[in-house]
Design an enzyme around this catalytic site. Structure first.
Site, mmCIF file in Angstrom:
data_model
loop_
_atom_site.group_PDB
_atom_site.id
_atom_site.type_symbol
_atom_site.label_atom_id
_atom_site.label_comp_id
_atom_site.label_asym_id
_atom_site.label_seq_id
_atom_site.Cartn_x
_atom_site.Cartn_y
_atom_site.Cartn_z
ATOM 1 N N GLY A 29 41.207 41.405 40.050
ATOM 2 C CA GLY A 29 41.312 39.950 39.969
ATOM 3 C C GLY A 29 42.763 39.517 40.112
ATOM 4 C CB VAL A 31 46.012 40.233 35.826
ATOM 5 C CG1 VAL A 31 47.018 41.206 35.225
ATOM 6 C CG2 VAL A 31 46.069 38.898 35.078
ATOM 7 N N GLY A 32 45.204 42.000 38.268
ATOM 8 C CA GLY A 32 45.168 43.340 38.859
ATOM 9 C C GLY A 32 45.824 43.388 40.227
ATOM 10 N NE ARG A 106 45.980 34.830 24.809
ATOM 11 C CZ ARG A 106 46.811 33.886 24.385
ATOM 12 N NH1 ARG A 106 46.645 33.330 23.207
ATOM 13 N NH2 ARG A 106 47.812 33.496 25.153
ATOM 14 C CG ASN A 113 36.511 40.318 28.686
ATOM 15 O OD1 ASN A 113 35.699 40.176 29.590
ATOM 16 N ND2 ASN A 113 37.616 39.589 28.601
ATOM 17 C CB THR A 137 40.792 43.199 29.350
ATOM 18 O OG1 THR A 137 40.824 43.804 30.636
ATOM 19 C CG2 THR A 137 39.588 42.298 29.240
ATOM 20 C CG ASN A 138 43.475 38.026 26.506
ATOM 21 O OD1 ASN A 138 44.207 38.651 25.755
ATOM 22 N ND2 ASN A 138 43.903 37.040 27.289
ATOM 23 C CG HIS A 193 48.136 38.115 23.775
ATOM 24 N ND1 HIS A 193 49.289 37.415 24.056
ATOM 25 C CD2 HIS A 193 47.319 37.895 24.839
ATOM 26 C CE1 HIS A 193 49.157 36.821 25.232
ATOM 27 N NE2 HIS A 193 47.977 37.090 25.718
HETATM 28 O O1 TXD Z 1 48.848 39.010 28.088
HETATM 29 C C1 TXD Z 1 47.756 39.422 28.411
HETATM 30 N N1 TXD Z 1 47.293 40.564 27.906
HETATM 31 C C2 TXD Z 1 46.928 38.691 29.401
HETATM 32 C C3 TXD Z 1 45.510 38.964 29.427
HETATM 33 C C4 TXD Z 1 47.507 37.830 30.358
HETATM 34 C C5 TXD Z 1 46.738 37.349 31.384
HETATM 35 C C6 TXD Z 1 45.339 37.662 31.556
HETATM 36 N N2 TXD Z 1 44.770 38.324 30.440
HETATM 37 C C7 TXD Z 1 43.395 38.812 30.536
HETATM 38 O O2 TXD Z 1 43.275 39.776 31.596
HETATM 39 C C8 TXD Z 1 42.370 37.758 30.884
HETATM 40 O O3 TXD Z 1 42.007 36.986 29.767
HETATM 41 C C9 TXD Z 1 41.225 38.641 31.383
HETATM 42 O O4 TXD Z 1 40.521 39.163 30.275
HETATM 43 C C10 TXD Z 1 41.940 39.780 32.109
HETATM 44 C C11 TXD Z 1 41.967 39.636 33.620
HETATM 45 O O5 TXD Z 1 42.510 38.385 33.983
HETATM 46 P P1 TXD Z 1 42.464 37.880 35.507
HETATM 47 O O6 TXD Z 1 43.127 36.564 35.550
HETATM 48 O O7 TXD Z 1 42.886 38.954 36.421
HETATM 49 O O8 TXD Z 1 40.877 37.668 35.671
HETATM 50 P P2 TXD Z 1 40.039 37.625 37.028
HETATM 51 O O9 TXD Z 1 40.853 37.089 38.144
HETATM 52 O O10 TXD Z 1 38.750 36.953 36.678
HETATM 53 O O11 TXD Z 1 39.764 39.162 37.359
HETATM 54 C C12 TXD Z 1 38.952 39.992 36.610
HETATM 55 C C13 TXD Z 1 38.389 41.035 37.546
HETATM 56 C C14 TXD Z 1 37.421 40.468 38.609
HETATM 57 O O12 TXD Z 1 37.834 40.825 39.909
HETATM 58 C C15 TXD Z 1 36.075 41.099 38.251
HETATM 59 O O13 TXD Z 1 35.244 41.357 39.386
HETATM 60 C C16 TXD Z 1 36.541 42.383 37.600
HETATM 61 O O14 TXD Z 1 37.642 42.000 36.793
HETATM 62 N N3 TXD Z 1 35.512 43.016 36.783
HETATM 63 C C17 TXD Z 1 35.317 44.347 36.769
HETATM 64 N N4 TXD Z 1 35.943 45.331 37.405
HETATM 65 C C18 TXD Z 1 35.496 46.604 37.189
HETATM 66 N N5 TXD Z 1 34.475 46.873 36.346
HETATM 67 C C19 TXD Z 1 33.831 45.897 35.693
HETATM 68 N N6 TXD Z 1 32.810 46.185 34.869
HETATM 69 C C20 TXD Z 1 34.239 44.560 35.886
HETATM 70 N N7 TXD Z 1 33.813 43.365 35.406
HETATM 71 C C21 TXD Z 1 34.613 42.427 35.956
#
Ligand code: TXD
Length: 328
Positions: A29, A31-32, A106, A113, A137-138, A193
């Site tokens: 997503g 962040v990744g 969060r 999550n 992940t949060n 956090h």
């Molecule tokens: O400071 C911190 N720790 C944070 C935390 C700062 C920013 C974002 N933070 C958390 O990271 C946010 O609350 C989310 O829980 C995660 C990911 O945030 P992002 O903004 O990248 O979320 P997206 O864009 O929705 O991306 C999540 C991706 C998306 O592509 C899904 O298809 C994928 O996760 N996803 C999975 N991948 C693999 N396996 C499984 N099961 C899965 N489920 C969803």
């Protein structure tokens, strides 16, 4: 006295080699994929980007691979939906899951999550048994605990990213207020956090000068409050997701310290075993990060009210953890 110097030489004596220069990022997503881009642009490591959505990580990987050519970099990336392809990673980053929508805390993400993170950690570890785990992940502190629990790794090999981000927000706000370069500002934020995180103005300095000597208390309180709400402010503005540039930059800084054994002192969610009067919990504290992961935790002196605030933050993390464990 803070305990930083004590175990340095001890740890160095182990002479452990640094982790393999391949980072697996679970979750392609915002962040990744932004983290992947940063790692590649710095040639820090090869990247395996994994997501559950077919085609998504593969498409992003192709795009980033071409960017590597344009910029004449050499680190490689592949996108995949299969954990087997992450085999041999030195660091596994877990950023899979759902992000916040406006009005969500969060903690609202907890149950959704928890199952995603536990499954991701379990699968990734199977193929990279030597890896360190960096959780994003949060709700962060709970997800980091669950990752540690499911992998059964030594605590120093599992950590969460949040403190670097929270400290960077405070740094940016102080810099903006004073009109100086953020580089000259050093900040410290402890705790979970979440809304109860503990920015510590006493330990925030401008080139060594405490900000308490430069900024009125009422203004400091505003900057602190804006830091606590820094994530929500962005969610509110974007409406469709959360912050990702600063989170990715923060995670990348931690990864660089680990892969290059820089021993940087950075805040991370780390497993506490008596530090700050807390046990069996992952919480944001200053850590020395090197090739073994969390090599040391720095215990700074806190006032009674600061300790109380830190323990309140810990209690809220614990409550969420219990909820997650009951449902899982
Ligand atoms: O400071 C911190 N720790 C944070 C935390 C700062 C920013 C974002 N933070 C958390 O990271 C946010 O609350 C989310 O829980 C995660 C990911 O945030 P992002 O903004 O990248 O979320 P997206 O864009 O929705 O991306 C999540 C991706 C998306 O592509 C899904 O298809 C994928 O996760 N996803 C999975 N991948 C693999 N396996 C499984 N099961 C899965 N489920 C969803």
């Amino acid at each position: 006295m803070p305990n930083l110097a004590g175990s340095t030489s001890q740890l160095r004596d182990f002479g452990i080699a640094c982790q393999a220069h391949q980072v697996a990022i679970i979750g392609a997503g915002n962040v990744g994929r932004t983290l992947a881009q940063r790692i590649l642009a710095q040639n820090l490591a090869d990247v395996v980007l994994l997501d559950i959505v077919p085609g998504l990580p593969q498409g992003i990987a192709l795009d980033l691979m071409a960017a590597q050519s344009v910029e004449e970099n050499h680190s490689k990336i592949i996108g995949t939906n299969t954990y087997e392809d992450t085999a041999g990673s030195g660091i596994v980053v877990i950023t899979a899951g759902l992000a916040r929508k406006p009005g969500m805390s969060r903690d609202d993400l907890l149950h959704l999550n928890a199952s995603i993170v536990v499954e991701a950690a379990r699968q990734a570890q199977q193929y990279s048994p030597q890896a360190l785990f960096l959780v994003i992940t949060n709700p962060l502190d709970v997800m980091t605990y669950l990752t540690w629990q499911v992998t059964g790794l030594e605590p120093q090999r599992v950590m969460g990213m949040a403190g670097v981000l929270d400290a960077s927000r405070l740094q940016a706000f102080i810099a903006g207020y004073l009109g100086v370069c953020p580089r000259d500002i050093s900040t410290l934020v402890l705790g979970g956090h979440g809304d109860l995180m503990l920015p510590l103005p006493r330990y925030c300095t401008v080139r060594g000068v405490p900000i308490t000597e430069l900024i009125e208390p009422a203004i400091i309180e505003q900057l602190v409050e804006r830091t606590r709400n820094g994530g929500a402010e962005i969610v509110q503005l974007l409406q469709t997701g959360g912050a990702y540039y600063a989170p990715a930059a923060s995670a990348c800084t931690m990864i660089a310290s680990i892969l290059n054994n820089q021993s940087r002192l950075l805040p991370a969610a780390a497993y506490l075993q008596g530090e700050y009067g807390l046990r069996d919990i992952f919480l944001g504290v200053p850590c020395r990060l090197g090739c073994r992961g969390v090599e040391n935790i720095l215990e700074v002196q806190l006032t009674e009210s600061e300790i109380e605030a830190l323990h309140r933050s810990a209690a809220s993390v614990r409550q969420n953890l219990e909820q997650a464990q009951q449902s899982g």
